[in-house]
Design an enzyme around this catalytic site. Structure first.
Site: not given
Length: 559
Positions: A259, A295, A163, A229
């Site tokens: 993640d 996640e 991410n 990001d």
């Protein structure tokens, strides 16, 4: 249209089952009056340990789990797990040194939190996706770890943090230098700096953006300005991330824990789902049996929708954490109006997830490195800790256990305190690490160290050993489709049936601090195959009556 209405109705029912009941208990005058569990019987510990080992051996005779992705995974924060070189920081050799311990516990999968070079203690800001952080060891150490795990049939998945990268990663540092050197009035070009398009830039101050010093540009960084990001729509970046996955899969890892998956496009489920689809399909093209678990810390309906991406697993947050279905059920111990909803919620969740992805593998867990530990969730009460642990391990799918959970380590407050050193022994001489920065550890651990618990037949550690052994021996537990067993799912007895291929089992849990009798006269063709006790008191079948101990668990199999 009718199918959409049915799906919506299913989601509404599930949400009601999962969050519709609030905890009640001793502090609620309208709730049940809770008493302490039955006092532990007086038994010679040596005799009790011998009986435990006999039971574990007998479970092995029942069967074994197939070599697939339905496993009992153990989350390891290498930094805090085991130190072998004396610098106070855990290392890969420390993980190797504890593989026999993990095997004796019964886990057959390891999730390693990030092990790449990083400037933080937690290492979720990756500087280099193709290397090992020198604090943890070398690439050779990692290859040795994989080889030793293979000898023990333990699979390894790694944290895949895509991410965002670290601000010190070459992609970002080169881009930052490029932007600072741009002539006044010039516009950045991917032809001059390909990495520019690896991140999300703006000349306006947007939510979740920070200004790059020395420039007029802002970059997206939803978590921290040190973790910019990534622009996961960029094809060149996707090609680089494909190389990352291929590199580690070729080395021998079995897959990845992904993640911050729901933050790929913060607030945009549709775009995030597209990235999930690309990520999983790409990984599956590199390794046909790859295991990926995402996640997505979100509500039930959103997780159900993410399964439409084809992603194999998502952590089942609605059943985890302090407000999840497992803990709210345990907190309502003795509440006959609430207990039956647990098995019904398991069934409803399975139906909804299957609707989105028939091939999904659930990923239940109780806690992880981002939340408080089960000790606090269960108010430090042993019977609740054990019950919650069993409820997690006995769920279908790939269950996850956070290191130290098996000895009920406490941990809450700031993030470092949730990631405290594994408590191997009271003297802290068996590889115990130095606490991470700002970590608070208790002066005394209520249930002691592993060394204190390992020879106690009624310890939380040995309870975990037993419930994991049962799970491993009966693959119908991990693989089975769960339905509430309505005839038995009454009062404080939670009853579920699991079906897989030609196998079935029924799991009964007496979620009460008083013993209970269960009439099994309608189940004459079933036998009592295994039991679990939180206090040493037995659960026994006498004729067609099952006498269940307080907080006792029974597993029935067809004759």
């Amino acid at each position: 249209m009718k199918r959409n209405l049915r799906s919506l109705l299913c989601l509404l029912i599930v949400i009601a089952l999962l969050v519709g009941c609030t905890p009640t208990g001793g502090n609620d005058p309208t709730g049940p009056s809770e008493t302490e569990p039955v006092t532990e019987p007086t038994v010679d510990p040596a005799v009790a340990m011998a009986e435990l080992e006999d039971r574990l051996a007998s479970y092995a005779q029942l069967g074994s789990s197939p070599d697939d992705n339905y496993r009992t995974w153990y989350e390891i924060f290498v930094y805090s797990f085991c130190d072998t070189n004396g610098d106070g920081i855990g290392d890969l050799n420390g993980v190797i040194s504890k593989l026999d311990y993990l095997q004796s516990l019964g886990v057959n999968g390891i999730w390693l939190m990030p092990i790449h070079p990083s400037n933080s203690y937690h290492k979720y800001d990756v500087n280099d996706y193709f290397d090992i952080d020198p604090q943890y060891g070398t690439m050779q150490d990692f290859e040795n770890l994989l080889a030793e795990c293979e000898k023990r049939d333990i699979k390894v998945i790694m944290d895949l943090v895509i991410n965002h990268s670290a601000a010190l990663h070459e992609w970002f540092s080169v881009t930052a230098e490029y932007l600072r050197d741009l002539p006044e009035g010039a516009e950045p070009s991917v032809e001059d700096c390909e990495y520019f398009d690896y991140y999300n830039w703006s000349k306006e101050k947007l939510s979740g953006y920070s200004k790059l010093s020395g420039t007029d540009y802002y970059y997206e960084c939803q978590f921290s300005n040190g973790m910019p990001d990534l622009n996961l729509a960029n094809e060149s970046l996707r090609a680089e991330l494909t190389k990352v996955m291929r590199y580690w899969l070729d080395m021998g890892v079995s897959g990845f824990r992904v993640d911050a998956a729901k933050e790929f496009y913060t607030g945009n489920v549709e775009k995030t789902t597209e990235v999930m689809n690309w990520l999983y399909s790409t990984a599956a093209s590199l390794k046909t049996d790859v295991y990926m678990v995402g996640e997505a810390w979100s509500d039930f309906a959103t997780i159900a929708s993410y399964y439409k991406s084809g992603f194999l697993s998502f952590f089942n947050f609605p059943f985890a954490d302090s407000g999840g279905k497992i803990i709210t059920t345990v907190r309502n111990i003795g509440n006959a109006n609430m207990i039956p909803s647990y098995a019904k919620a398991l069934q409803a969740a399975n139906e909804a997830y299957t609707e989105s992805n028939p091939n999904y593998i659930d990923a239940p867990f109780l806690s992880n490195h981002d939340m408080g530990r089960i000790f606090g969730f269960a108010s430090g009460e042993e019977h609740k800790i054990k019950l919650a642990g069993a409820m997690n391990v006995l769920m279908s799918g790939s269950c996850f256990i956070y290191y130290g959970e098996e000895i009920a380590m406490p941990g809450s407050g700031n993030d470092p305190s949730k990631r405290a050193p594994m408590y191997w022994n009271e003297l802290r001489t068996d590889g115990t690490t130095t606490p991470p920065p700002s970590c608070t550890i208790p002066d005394e651990y209520p249930y002691g160290s592993l060394e204190d618990q390992i020879n106690d037949p009624n310890s939380i550690y040995n309870f975990y050993r037993e419930v994991i052994a049962i799970r491993n021996a009966l693959p119908v537990i991990s693989h089975g489709v769960t339905t509430a067993e309505e005839a038995l799912n009454v009062n404080c007895i939670s009853a579920q049936r699991k079906t897989w291929n030609d196998q079935e089992c029924i799991i009964l849990m007496n979620i009460n601090t008083e013993a209970a009798e269960v009439d099994l006269s309608a189940y004459a063709d079933w036998k009592l195959a295994a039991t679990l006790s939180v206090d040493g008191n037995p659960t026994e079948l006498e004729g067609t009556t099952l006498n269940m101990a307080a907080c006792g668990i029974a597993i029935l199999l067809p004759n």
